[in-house]
Design a protein around this motif. Sequence first.
Motif, PDB file in Angstrom:
ATOM      1  N   VAL B 133      35.421  43.954  43.695  1.00  0.00           N
ATOM      2  CA  VAL B 133      36.671  43.319  43.243  1.00  0.00           C
ATOM      3  C   VAL B 133      37.764  44.375  43.053  1.00  0.00           C
ATOM      4  CG1 VAL B 133      37.743  41.923  41.435  1.00  0.00           C
ATOM      5  CG2 VAL B 133      35.413  41.404  42.190  1.00  0.00           C
ATOM      6  N   ILE B 134      37.385  45.549  42.540  1.00  0.00           N
ATOM      7  CA  ILE B 134      38.395  46.605  42.357  1.00  0.00           C
ATOM      8  C   ILE B 134      38.890  47.100  43.718  1.00  0.00           C
ATOM      9  CG2 ILE B 134      38.879  48.897  41.389  1.00  0.00           C
ATOM     10  CD1 ILE B 134      36.912  48.309  39.171  1.00  0.00           C
ATOM     11  N   ALA B 136      39.212  45.297  46.343  1.00  0.00           N
ATOM     12  CA  ALA B 136      40.186  44.283  46.773  1.00  0.00           C
ATOM     13  C   ALA B 136      41.518  44.478  46.069  1.00  0.00           C
ATOM     14  CB  ALA B 136      39.633  42.883  46.488  1.00  0.00           C
ATOM     15  N   ALA B 137      41.470  44.696  44.761  1.00  0.00           N
ATOM     16  CA  ALA B 137      42.713  44.871  44.003  1.00  0.00           C
ATOM     17  C   ALA B 137      43.483  46.081  44.507  1.00  0.00           C
ATOM     18  CB  ALA B 137      42.394  45.014  42.515  1.00  0.00           C
ATOM     19  N   ARG B 138      42.773  47.155  44.794  1.00  0.00           N
ATOM     20  CA  ARG B 138      43.456  48.367  45.252  1.00  0.00           C
ATOM     21  C   ARG B 138      44.069  48.186  46.630  1.00  0.00           C
ATOM     22  NH1 ARG B 138      43.147  52.398  41.747  1.00  0.00           N
ATOM     23  NH2 ARG B 138      44.360  53.596  43.238  1.00  0.00           N
ATOM     24  N   GLY B 140      45.148  45.345  47.608  1.00  0.00           N
ATOM     25  CA  GLY B 140      46.103  44.245  47.501  1.00  0.00           C
ATOM     26  C   GLY B 140      45.626  42.985  48.221  1.00  0.00           C
ATOM     27  N   TRP B 141      44.313  42.875  48.409  1.00  0.00           N
ATOM     28  CA  TRP B 141      43.741  41.741  49.134  1.00  0.00           C
ATOM     29  C   TRP B 141      43.115  40.739  48.163  1.00  0.00           C
ATOM     30  CZ3 TRP B 141      40.506  44.537  53.522  1.00  0.00           C
ATOM     31  CH2 TRP B 141      41.385  45.262  54.337  1.00  0.00           C
ATOM     32  N   PRO B 142      42.984  39.491  48.595  1.00  0.00           N
ATOM     33  CA  PRO B 142      42.264  38.523  47.768  1.00  0.00           C
ATOM     34  C   PRO B 142      40.764  38.809  47.809  1.00  0.00           C
ATOM     35  CG  PRO B 142      42.910  37.499  49.835  1.00  0.00           C
ATOM     36  CD  PRO B 142      43.513  38.884  49.831  1.00  0.00           C
ATOM     37  N   SER B 143      40.042  38.273  46.837  1.00  0.00           N
ATOM     38  CA  SER B 143      38.601  38.483  46.795  1.00  0.00           C
ATOM     39  C   SER B 143      37.916  37.237  46.270  1.00  0.00           C
ATOM     40  CB  SER B 143      38.262  39.669  45.885  1.00  0.00           C
ATOM     41  OG  SER B 143      38.790  39.458  44.587  1.00  0.00           O
ATOM     42  N   PRO B 174      42.885  33.733  52.668  1.00  0.00           N
ATOM     43  CA  PRO B 174      43.446  34.338  53.874  1.00  0.00           C
ATOM     44  C   PRO B 174      42.793  35.696  54.131  1.00  0.00           C
ATOM     45  CG  PRO B 174      44.954  34.626  52.037  1.00  0.00           C
ATOM     46  CD  PRO B 174      43.798  33.820  51.514  1.00  0.00           C
TER      47      PRO B 174
END
Lengths: 334, 265
Positions: B133-134, B136-138, B140-143, B174
């Motif tokens: 999850v981190i 993804a956050a880094r 800038g993507w959804p997870s 997406p």
Amino acid sequence: MAGAIWAVTETGSRAAGAGLKAVSNEVIACGQALAEALGKELEAVVVGAGVRPAAEETAARRVNAVRLVDDPKLDPYTPDAFTAAIKQAVDAERPDLILFPHTYQVRDWAPRLAAELDAGFISDVVGHRVEDGRPVFVRQPYQGKLNADCVFTDEGSHLASLQAGAYLADDAAAGNDPAEILLQTVDLSGVEIRTEVMETFQEVEDKIDLSRADVIVAVGRGIGKQDKIGVVEALAAALGGQLAASRPVCDNEWLPMDRQIGSSGQTVSPKLYVAVGISGAIQHLVGMKNSGTIVAINKDANAPIFAVSDYGIVGDLFEIVPALTARVKEAKGA
Amino acid sequence: MKIAVCIKQVPERDARLRIAEGGARIADEEIGGAAVEINESDQYALEAGLRLAESQGGEVVVLCLGPARAEEAIRRALAMGAARAVHLNDPAFQDGDAAATARALAAAIESEGPDLVLTGLQSDDAGWAQTGVIVAARLGWPSATLIMEIEIEDGKVKVKRELESGWFQWIRLPLPAVLTIQSGINTIRYATLKGIMGAKKKEVRKLGPADLGLSGDQVGASGRQVEVTRLYVPEKTKGAEMIDGDAPTAAARLVERLQKEAKVL
Ligand SMILES: Cc1cc2nc3c(=O)[nH]c(=O)nc-3n(C[C@H](O)[C@H](O)[C@H](O)COP(=O)(O)OP(=O)(O)OC[C@H]3O[C@@H](n4cnc5c(N)ncnc54)[C@H](O)[C@@H]3O)c2cc1C
Ligand SMILES: Nc1ncnc2c1ncn2[C@@H]1O[C@H](COP(=O)(O)O)[C@@H](O)[C@H]1O
């Protein structure tokens, strides 16, 4: 307020009544203990859409305030909306420590919040103590085989999530008067919600209801192969009980999914639960630890399953289980 | 379609763990050799990635942050069918928390530019359940986490997420996106002899922090925000009454207790 401890609660979806989940009180219990030890304020946070009743329920606990984050965009749950809402609240209020229950939902969004806040996050905590005015959190890495003391090394707000059952909901003391409910305004209009939530459902099959069984014999990965399961099945039959399993046994399709006990399977409390070749991971324990009498058979004397058991036998299940089956048959015949 | 899969090498479940001097980590020599494997949910993630690459066309790149011994896990993934690997093997990467590890993995993923990233749901050793999850956050993507089924649609992915107590949910995201895979999503393949031979020729890029545009103090022990100060064997709680004897004796003693003490027989 700045420097406070936050206890973030969890509610069900709006469709399911948006009720406060029981784990929320476990987080409040931990928050109360930490707030007292650290001399800080404790604020509960209720987040969702239409969750004022949950905030009112929370306000009966001994907390300094309840922060209500209520926005239509917060239902159904999405990680984007939850992260954005609580990030805004944290930026505005600057709490020191944010406590969560370690639920599936929190696993989905709290790491994202930690990343966006650039904050340390100690997840799946089973206990804490306070040293030099700072919390030390205990977790159980290596599948629960070891304990690890963890501390934050950065400045700013910190996150910690608490394993289910590590703190007792009943320990969440009630307050003398209901706590004040503070409406925490957030602006989610500019937040892009990228996940589209479709349907929520239960897998429909001819599900066996194991919660009615008086005796359950559960088999774990220690059995090694599908064709060996008969050894454990014979014990279940001798005891007149149901056969159940840990997750890897179902993942490998050695037994059907509806025999699975644990956080993603069934929760049972039979009079007798026999765990064979099961290590005792927390996700299994939550499904069976309230059983009347628990027996564990495992070759590893340090397996965590023994800690929740009444009787344990250390050894090879392929020797012990057949002997036990024979003995049970004898005893029942007599 | 390009799919990146993060795999971590962890001690085998039965491995005897010895705590290293200093008391805050596992002695590394003890987890060398045979007593290591690819993290369980990462094996499922890899299998899911390989199936998608086969059905959609494309390739799987595996990423692994770990010491030299992790090469064995990488070779195994390549033998199963991954096309290439990235090994973050610089000593500076060691002993990070989830955030520090995710920072390095995210930078490596960025340089690969995949359409989809798959990670395990949690590591069997550290067990943070945070890294995917981190990442993804880094980026800038959804997870989405705890995934039990994946369907690729036009520019999107539809996934089945596991909820608690036997509930599930279908959601759509997406691409590019990060999915953390739950054990049991599929049946893991075995590496074939041909695969094992072929793996030896596949490319493994070894990268350090500088190759990722990161400084040494952003990763590993220097980059972490959470420190493990002590690792120890948990104190025995009340626990079970342990029943001794050879199998027939132990069985007889247990049955007697179940009859007379617990009164459940
Ligand atoms: C989000 C999430 C949800 C999960 N949900 C569930 C769930 O609902 N239910 C569940 O069970 N798990 C669940 N898990 C998985 C859980 O974390 C453990 O991985 C799992 O319970 C381990 O199963 P096990 O004990 O059978 O296998 P292992 O942990 O591999 O243990 C096998 C045991 O068998 C013993 N053994 C081996 N050979 C022998 C022998 N010959 N004789 C005697 N003993 C032997 C070993 O000493 C060992 O203790 C979940 C995990 C996650 C992250
Ligand atoms: N050192 C690593 N190398 C590659 N992938 C990793 C590493 N650490 C964690 N991951 C990935 O992140 C997932 C979650 O790990 P964790 O957050 O430690 O529970 C794992 O299942 C892996 O897919």
